[in-house]
Design a protein around this motif. Sequence first.
Motif, PDB file in Angstrom:
ATOM      1  N   MET A 177     -27.511  32.309  -8.597  1.00 35.78           N
ATOM      2  CA  MET A 177     -27.327  32.364  -7.150  1.00 35.78           C
ATOM      3  C   MET A 177     -28.566  31.851  -6.426  1.00 35.78           C
ATOM      4  O   MET A 177     -29.674  31.829  -6.983  1.00 35.78           O
ATOM      5  CB  MET A 177     -27.069  33.812  -6.702  1.00 35.78           C
ATOM      6  N   GLU A 178     -28.387  31.465  -5.165  1.00 39.22           N
ATOM      7  CA  GLU A 178     -29.535  31.183  -4.314  1.00 39.22           C
ATOM      8  C   GLU A 178     -30.353  32.459  -4.157  1.00 39.22           C
ATOM      9  O   GLU A 178     -29.787  33.569  -4.146  1.00 39.22           O
ATOM     10  CB  GLU A 178     -29.079  30.681  -2.947  1.00 39.22           C
ATOM     11  N   PRO A 179     -31.693  32.363  -4.031  1.00 37.45           N
ATOM     12  CA  PRO A 179     -32.537  33.560  -4.027  1.00 37.45           C
ATOM     13  C   PRO A 179     -32.110  34.649  -3.048  1.00 37.45           C
ATOM     14  O   PRO A 179     -32.032  35.827  -3.427  1.00 37.45           O
ATOM     15  CB  PRO A 179     -33.928  33.012  -3.688  1.00 37.45           C
ATOM     16  N   GLU A 180     -31.835  34.309  -1.797  1.00 35.12           N
ATOM     17  CA  GLU A 180     -31.478  35.334  -0.818  1.00 35.12           C
ATOM     18  C   GLU A 180     -30.168  36.019  -1.182  1.00 35.12           C
ATOM     19  O   GLU A 180     -30.017  37.242  -1.036  1.00 35.12           O
ATOM     20  CB  GLU A 180     -31.402  34.724   0.581  1.00 35.12           C
ATOM     21  N   THR A 181     -29.200  35.228  -1.672  1.00 38.64           N
ATOM     22  CA  THR A 181     -27.918  35.810  -2.099  1.00 38.64           C
ATOM     23  C   THR A 181     -28.126  36.716  -3.309  1.00 38.64           C
ATOM     24  O   THR A 181     -27.545  37.808  -3.394  1.00 38.64           O
ATOM     25  CB  THR A 181     -26.917  34.700  -2.446  1.00 38.64           C
ATOM     26  N   ALA A 182     -28.961  36.271  -4.248  1.00 41.26           N
ATOM     27  CA  ALA A 182     -29.242  37.065  -5.445  1.00 41.26           C
ATOM     28  C   ALA A 182     -29.933  38.372  -5.086  1.00 41.26           C
ATOM     29  O   ALA A 182     -29.612  39.429  -5.653  1.00 41.26           O
ATOM     30  CB  ALA A 182     -30.094  36.263  -6.418  1.00 41.26           C
ATOM     31  N   ILE A 183     -30.872  38.319  -4.164  1.00 39.26           N
ATOM     32  CA  ILE A 183     -31.578  39.541  -3.756  1.00 39.26           C
ATOM     33  C   ILE A 183     -30.601  40.567  -3.205  1.00 39.26           C
ATOM     34  O   ILE A 183     -30.667  41.756  -3.540  1.00 39.26           O
ATOM     35  CB  ILE A 183     -32.681  39.206  -2.731  1.00 39.26           C
ATOM     36  N   GLU A 184     -29.685  40.126  -2.365  1.00 35.30           N
ATOM     37  CA  GLU A 184     -28.685  41.049  -1.824  1.00 35.30           C
ATOM     38  C   GLU A 184     -27.785  41.595  -2.918  1.00 35.30           C
ATOM     39  O   GLU A 184     -27.397  42.776  -2.904  1.00 35.30           O
ATOM     40  CB  GLU A 184     -27.849  40.343  -0.749  1.00 35.30           C
ATOM     41  N   SER A 185     -27.464  40.749  -3.903  1.00 28.63           N
ATOM     42  CA  SER A 185     -26.617  41.195  -5.000  1.00 28.63           C
ATOM     43  C   SER A 185     -27.346  42.218  -5.876  1.00 28.63           C
ATOM     44  O   SER A 185     -26.754  43.224  -6.297  1.00 28.63           O
ATOM     45  CB  SER A 185     -26.181  39.994  -5.845  1.00 28.63           C
ATOM     46  N   TRP A 186     -28.627  41.986  -6.150  1.00 28.93           N
ATOM     47  CA  TRP A 186     -29.406  42.949  -6.923  1.00 28.93           C
ATOM     48  C   TRP A 186     -29.584  44.252  -6.143  1.00 28.93           C
ATOM     49  O   TRP A 186     -29.587  45.343  -6.718  1.00 28.93           O
ATOM     50  CB  TRP A 186     -30.768  42.372  -7.307  1.00 28.93           C
ATOM     51  N   ARG A 187     -29.739  44.139  -4.818  1.00 26.44           N
ATOM     52  CA  ARG A 187     -29.836  45.344  -3.987  1.00 26.44           C
ATOM     53  C   ARG A 187     -28.592  46.228  -4.188  1.00 26.44           C
ATOM     54  O   ARG A 187     -28.699  47.441  -4.401  1.00 26.44           O
ATOM     55  CB  ARG A 187     -29.954  44.958  -2.513  1.00 26.44           C
ATOM     56  N   ASP A 188     -27.425  45.607  -4.139  1.00 26.95           N
ATOM     57  CA  ASP A 188     -26.188  46.358  -4.296  1.00 26.95           C
ATOM     58  C   ASP A 188     -26.028  46.883  -5.718  1.00 26.95           C
ATOM     59  O   ASP A 188     -25.585  48.026  -5.925  1.00 26.95           O
ATOM     60  CB  ASP A 188     -24.990  45.477  -3.935  1.00 26.95           C
ATOM     61  N   TYR A 189     -26.373  46.055  -6.696  1.00 31.19           N
ATOM     62  CA  TYR A 189     -26.194  46.432  -8.100  1.00 31.19           C
ATOM     63  C   TYR A 189     -27.023  47.666  -8.456  1.00 31.19           C
ATOM     64  O   TYR A 189     -26.540  48.582  -9.134  1.00 31.19           O
ATOM     65  CB  TYR A 189     -26.587  45.256  -8.990  1.00 31.19           C
ATOM     66  N   TYR A 190     -28.273  47.691  -7.984  1.00 31.24           N
ATOM     67  CA  TYR A 190     -29.179  48.786  -8.329  1.00 31.24           C
ATOM     68  C   TYR A 190     -29.252  49.874  -7.257  1.00 31.24           C
ATOM     69  O   TYR A 190     -29.951  50.871  -7.454  1.00 31.24           O
ATOM     70  CB  TYR A 190     -30.593  48.237  -8.548  1.00 31.24           C
ATOM     71  N   ASP A 191     -28.588  49.661  -6.114  1.00 35.07           N
ATOM     72  CA  ASP A 191     -28.700  50.589  -4.988  1.00 35.07           C
ATOM     73  C   ASP A 191     -30.178  50.742  -4.593  1.00 35.07           C
ATOM     74  O   ASP A 191     -30.696  51.865  -4.468  1.00 35.07           O
ATOM     75  CB  ASP A 191     -28.090  51.951  -5.345  1.00 35.07           C
ATOM     76  N   MET A 192     -30.841  49.619  -4.368  1.00 41.37           N
ATOM     77  CA  MET A 192     -32.267  49.604  -4.046  1.00 41.37           C
ATOM     78  C   MET A 192     -32.503  50.024  -2.602  1.00 41.37           C
ATOM     79  O   MET A 192     -31.702  49.739  -1.710  1.00 41.37           O
ATOM     80  CB  MET A 192     -32.844  48.198  -4.268  1.00 41.37           C
TER      81      MET A 192
END
Length: 229
Positions: free
Chosen positions: A152-167
Amino acid sequence: MKPIVLNSRLNKQQLWSGCLLASIAHAIMVAHYPEFSYEHSWDGDNYSVVDDSGGRGTITFKENYCVGAFRSEQDTRPDMPTALDFFAGAPREVVELAKTETLEYLLDQREDGTISPSITTAFWGDHETMTSVDHIVGLVQYGGYLLDRQLMEPETAIESWRDYYDMTAEQVNLLKSIYERKISNPHGSIVLSRGELEVIGAESPEGWRESRTSFEEMGIDWEDDSLGK
């Protein structure tokens, strides 16, 4: 099997950046989920990813090329090609990297007791393109799905990791900060301050240990040696 250019807009540097971002998110959050420490790891230039269904893959990043190979336990190949068949038509340097590094992380014991690389798909890339003997659909089906967020593009990936880990918002900001520092100076010294470690947080000594190990694999150190002991 003939090589196919998968994507003329994706290259080795972009993939490395995505794998790095995934690994930093993992290093932060494994402090809270140490039971998932196996999911992302680095050994020198080799990045490995594993999921809970038995899928696994390794990507080797070198100066001119990256080489990736994957094994899906759920989708076996009907034609059962050998590991090196997936590198038909690849440059000699790619084949050597596959043989000496990438495939060494994907060894499996066969029914006759011999041990050899076992993979279900592979690709290689340079500074301009990504190539495989599989079409993109086959690559994803047979193991490439493990790189969903890494591509993914970095900003999209960051949001996806945020959701995945509940950061938390603070953890997301720390992820961005470490990522930007590492991208801008890949071989430079990065030391996380005590304040940054407090943002990571941890609920057990095991969590601290796994987090520190994950950061150390990327060449990122901790300021406070007493944490996690």
